[in-house]
Write a protein that holds these residues in place. Sequence first.
Motif, PDB file in Angstrom:
ATOM      1  N   UNK A 173       0.830  -1.205   0.000  1.00 25.75           N
ATOM      2  CA  UNK A 173       0.000   0.000   0.000  1.00 25.75           C
ATOM      3  C   UNK A 173       0.872   1.265   0.000  1.00 25.75           C
ATOM      4  N   UNK A 174       0.440   2.232  -0.750  1.00 20.17           N
ATOM      5  CA  UNK A 174       1.162   3.501  -0.754  1.00 20.17           C
ATOM      6  C   UNK A 174       0.870   4.272   0.530  1.00 20.17           C
TER       7      UNK A 174
ATOM      8  N   UNK B 112       0.893   9.587  -1.427  1.00 16.39           N
ATOM      9  CA  UNK B 112      -0.336  10.090  -2.053  1.00 16.39           C
ATOM     10  C   UNK B 112      -0.376  11.613  -2.021  1.00 16.39           C
TER      11      UNK B 112
ATOM     12  N   UNK C 120       1.786  13.061  -4.716  1.00 20.18           N
ATOM     13  CA  UNK C 120       1.139  13.054  -6.028  1.00 20.18           C
ATOM     14  C   UNK C 120       0.124  14.182  -6.136  1.00 20.18           C
TER      15      UNK C 120
ATOM     16  N   UNK D 241       6.182   8.313 -12.041  1.00 19.04           N
ATOM     17  CA  UNK D 241       5.594   7.907 -10.770  1.00 19.04           C
ATOM     18  C   UNK D 241       6.581   7.048  -9.987  1.00 19.04           C
TER      19      UNK D 241
ATOM     20  N   UNK E 154       7.525   7.455  -6.051  1.00 15.20           N
ATOM     21  CA  UNK E 154       7.240   6.343  -5.138  1.00 15.20           C
ATOM     22  C   UNK E 154       8.515   5.900  -4.416  1.00 15.20           C
TER      23      UNK E 154
ATOM     24  N   UNK F 119      11.237   1.163  -1.552  1.00 14.46           N
ATOM     25  CA  UNK F 119      11.434   0.221  -2.652  1.00 14.46           C
ATOM     26  C   UNK F 119      10.126  -0.187  -3.326  1.00 14.46           C
ATOM     27  N   UNK F 120      10.193  -0.385  -4.619  1.00 13.84           N
ATOM     28  CA  UNK F 120       9.042  -0.870  -5.375  1.00 13.84           C
ATOM     29  C   UNK F 120       9.011  -2.394  -5.348  1.00 13.84           C
ATOM     30  N   UNK F 121      10.188  -3.010  -5.318  1.00 17.98           N
ATOM     31  CA  UNK F 121      10.285  -4.470  -5.301  1.00 17.98           C
ATOM     32  C   UNK F 121       9.746  -5.035  -3.995  1.00 17.98           C
TER      33      UNK F 121
ATOM     34  N   UNK G 251       4.719   2.012 -13.803  1.00 17.46           N
ATOM     35  CA  UNK G 251       5.065   3.273 -13.123  1.00 17.46           C
ATOM     36  C   UNK G 251       6.300   3.986 -13.682  1.00 17.46           C
TER      37      UNK G 251
ATOM     38  N   UNK H 223       7.098  -4.094   0.280  1.00 22.90           N
ATOM     39  CA  UNK H 223       7.978  -5.195   0.711  1.00 22.90           C
ATOM     40  C   UNK H 223       7.150  -6.271   1.422  1.00 22.90           C
TER      41      UNK H 223
ATOM     42  N   UNK I  90      -2.949  -4.665  -3.925  1.00 26.51           N
ATOM     43  CA  UNK I  90      -3.091  -3.366  -4.587  1.00 26.51           C
ATOM     44  C   UNK I  90      -2.398  -2.273  -3.787  1.00 26.51           C
ATOM     45  N   UNK I  91      -2.062  -1.198  -4.486  1.00 24.92           N
ATOM     46  CA  UNK I  91      -1.368  -0.086  -3.835  1.00 24.92           C
ATOM     47  C   UNK I  91      -2.326   0.901  -3.186  1.00 24.92           C
ATOM     48  N   UNK I  92      -3.601   0.817  -3.561  1.00 30.95           N
ATOM     49  CA  UNK I  92      -4.606   1.702  -2.964  1.00 30.95           C
ATOM     50  C   UNK I  92      -5.832   0.869  -2.612  1.00 30.95           C
TER      51      UNK I  92
ATOM     52  N   UNK J 251      -1.328  -1.303 -12.301  1.00 33.89           N
ATOM     53  CA  UNK J 251      -0.265  -1.880 -11.471  1.00 33.89           C
ATOM     54  C   UNK J 251      -0.759  -3.178 -10.833  1.00 33.89           C
TER      55      UNK J 251
END
Lengths: 138, 138
Positions: free
Chosen positions: A1-2, A7, A10, A75, A79, A85-87, A126, B1, B87-89, B118
Amino acid sequence: MLSKKTKYAFHALSYLAENQHKGAILIQEIASSKKISQKFLESILLDLKKAGILGSKKGKGGGYYLLKQPEEITLARVIRLLNGPIAWLPCVSLNFYEKCSDCVSEATCNMHLIMCQVRDQTLSVVENKTVRDLISSN
Amino acid sequence: MLSKKTKYAFHALSYLAENQHKGAILIQEIASSKKISQKFLESILLDLKKAGILGSKKGKGGGYYLLKQPEEITLARVIRLLNGPIAWLPCVSLNFYEKCSDCVSEATCNMHLIMCQVRDQTLSVVENKTVRDLISSN
DNA sequence: TATTACTCTACTAAGTATATAGACTTTGTG
DNA sequence: CACAAAGTCTATATACTTAGTAGAGTAATA
């Protein structure tokens, strides 16, 4: 989750992109317009500034403004900066790589292979979307 | 992660899959073999049991065993169970959906659209990979 | 030189992750 | 039946992260 931080970043970047013509924009204006705690937003904008994405001007008539064009800010960049990290695993991260403690060989680790695929699929989105894609007008 | 919990779950499931022929396996055996805190592993295996992935037998000669075949257990299932949403959101989550507070319309929200992409890219990997793909033998 | 607005440091509160401890329950076996 | 083995459940501890607050400091402009 972001995270909220991401958010908010953005939202702020969208606002700055939509109001590029107005020059420097007050933190306060972004905060109230996007309903974000001003103090919290301050630290986010500072991070974006330190990363070279935003510029700022102090004093009367000051504020923040984009240093790059909206279409130049991916993006993925934002992020990584604010969310990390995205991974899904450190051992498959391109920007935050860390050797994984348990697995003997990355080449033969099935988990490693699959997580690389996840990372690449995510990046395919992204890395190719930018702040330009976030704003509604055009 | 991914959390340690999730990674431990994959390790444990791999071990159980590789030793399916041995019947019920002791927590202790998995823990020492994969170098995981036994008490911590207990709660993970319990989660997997409650989800119907594992079965258990108490008392002497007891232990845990797979209720499903390795190829029936998708990585997505395990990740959702122990790591939470993929999901990220929240507003783009299939299994943990929550309406997003700020955006007016999901249909016209650019962020929403991108985050759906995504999610779908990620799912294209983890919905099609199973515990079978984690184990080295065959 | 006073005001405005960004900058920096420190702090707090809440939540989550990662365990650890111990009592309890069930089951097989002598 | 009694005992030991092994999973189950509840409570607690500790560290880390997230989100937000407070206030003093610094630079620029009118």
